[in-house]
Design an enzyme around this catalytic site. Sequence first.
Site, PDB file in Angstrom:
ATOM      1  N   ASN A   1     -44.561  11.153  16.427  1.00 13.03           N
ATOM      2  CA  ASN A   1     -45.108   9.808  16.278  1.00 13.03           C
ATOM      3  C   ASN A   1     -46.560   9.951  15.830  1.00 13.03           C
ATOM      4  O   ASN A   1     -47.436  10.250  16.631  1.00 13.03           O
ATOM      5  CB  ASN A   1     -45.003   9.084  17.631  1.00 13.03           C
ATOM      6  CG  ASN A   1     -45.536   7.670  17.573  1.00 13.03           C
ATOM      7  OD1 ASN A   1     -46.105   7.238  16.565  1.00 13.03           O
ATOM      8  ND2 ASN A   1     -45.350   6.940  18.661  1.00 13.03           N
TER       9      ASN A   1
ATOM     10  N   HIS B   1     -41.646  -2.938  17.203  1.00 12.30           N
ATOM     11  CA  HIS B   1     -41.096  -2.491  18.493  1.00 12.30           C
ATOM     12  C   HIS B   1     -39.574  -2.457  18.474  1.00 12.30           C
ATOM     13  O   HIS B   1     -38.934  -2.547  19.523  1.00 12.30           O
ATOM     14  CB  HIS B   1     -41.534  -3.417  19.649  1.00 12.30           C
ATOM     15  CG  HIS B   1     -43.003  -3.399  19.954  1.00 12.30           C
ATOM     16  ND1 HIS B   1     -43.707  -4.548  20.237  1.00 12.30           N
ATOM     17  CD2 HIS B   1     -43.881  -2.381  20.031  1.00 12.30           C
ATOM     18  CE1 HIS B   1     -44.980  -4.241  20.469  1.00 12.30           C
ATOM     19  NE2 HIS B   1     -45.105  -2.931  20.353  1.00 12.30           N
TER      20      HIS B   1
ATOM     21  N   ARG C   1     -55.444  -8.648  20.698  1.00 11.34           N
ATOM     22  CA  ARG C   1     -55.032  -9.443  19.530  1.00 11.34           C
ATOM     23  C   ARG C   1     -54.794 -10.900  19.908  1.00 11.34           C
ATOM     24  O   ARG C   1     -54.316 -11.188  21.009  1.00 11.34           O
ATOM     25  CB  ARG C   1     -53.737  -8.885  18.928  1.00 11.34           C
ATOM     26  CG  ARG C   1     -53.887  -7.491  18.382  1.00 11.34           C
ATOM     27  CD  ARG C   1     -52.561  -6.925  17.885  1.00 11.34           C
ATOM     28  NE  ARG C   1     -52.425  -5.537  18.315  1.00 11.34           N
ATOM     29  CZ  ARG C   1     -51.306  -4.838  18.242  1.00 11.34           C
ATOM     30  NH1 ARG C   1     -50.210  -5.382  17.750  1.00 11.34           N
ATOM     31  NH2 ARG C   1     -51.281  -3.588  18.668  1.00 11.34           N
TER      32      ARG C   1
END
Length: 409
Positions: A11, A184, A245
């Site tokens: 990742n 996700h 965010r």
Amino acid sequence: MGDDMKILVLNAGSSSLKYQLMDSNTEDVLAQGLIERIGLKGKAAHSWTIDGKKTKEELALADHEESLQAAIKALSSKDGGVIQSLEDISAVGHRVVHGGEYFSESVAIDEDVLKKLDEVSPLAPLHNPAAVSCIRASRTLMPDITQVAAFDTAYHQSIPPEAHHYPLPHELYEKYKVRRYGFHGNSHRYVAQRASELVGVPLRDLKIVSCHLGNGASIAAIKNGVSVDTSMGFTPLEGLMMGTRTGSIDPAIVTFLMREENLSPDELDNLMNKKSGLLGVSGISSDLRDVLDAQESGDEAAKLANDMYAYCIKRFIGQYMAVLGGLDVIVMTAGVGENSPVMRAAALSGLEHWGIAVDPWRNFDQDKPPIKNGLEGEFEVSAVGSRVKVLVIPTNEELMIARDTKALL
Ligand code: ADP
């Protein structure tokens, strides 16, 4: 060694690399590590765990290729490594954030896939180039084995047109592919599958709302095993209020602030992605633990931030019950979903009318008997008789990637 198969899951972030080596038969994690500050002036930090033993090193790493070499060196070290040589790795699975409209499932990587990844890079300029550079490095080091790309967006490609298009002039979709992608995906897919196993009902017969509440947060509506809507959109900025965010806001606020505060697109981008959410509203922290603590000590701004965070989740659950035409299971996952009984209780309060009843004792007391057939960390928080089951399921995106990689061998 026989049919013992080891899969490396990678990742890559812009300056980081997370890795896991998994035994694909037992699904045991044999080793995991994290490299940060790749390519930055200071030294890179590499920490890894094998057999419960943690090791750390600081070293200069210019790029993902050197980082991957450092990871492999750790995995194959004489004292306490888990592989003899590169030959012990059967396949590599790469997490890729954006697959654009090209990929609705994981794929084995070839030149054509790499070309498409370059093409969709403008959609995820911070994330995809890192993944591509890691894939190239990995193919250089291990040219003879299967390498798989698993996308955050892929699972949501099933979202129907009326839910994935934005009401903008259609040519902007044609020109830039501006649409909802959602993210996700591997997490939502994993917890939906686990939920089906735990309640003992096939996925095709379930209506699930999956809440992935981490630093980034998104909710997905899942029907018959496929994603039919999700809160993140063209970018991971849309939807829920998050750590730093905004989530969804009136788009006219953007142009208003650009004019009034004289902000450039990049500055506004930074404000909405890095300075808003829990951090912006509370003025304290992006970490929910800190903001909950501050509320405990009477901080009003912190209370507002927490109330807003919970309200946002509730609003999406309501929307998605309508979208799904009913609801069987709510899953809570990722940092907040797995660990914050206070936020779970707040987000799910007042929904009894829709058959959603949280049992405070089950929700708060983590020492309760484990759920039947549950893995560590999995438990039910809905009350006996609650029509909708509410489950806490620790997510496992790496396992999803490893399974896809194995399936493509
Ligand atoms: P990431 O999206 O970076 O993978 P995680 O899924 O690990 O993030 O979630 C991180 C967030 O989870 C933290 O910012 C923190 O707010 C929240 N969190 C973790 N543990 C708790 C806890 N016990 N109570 C409240 N929030 C928690």
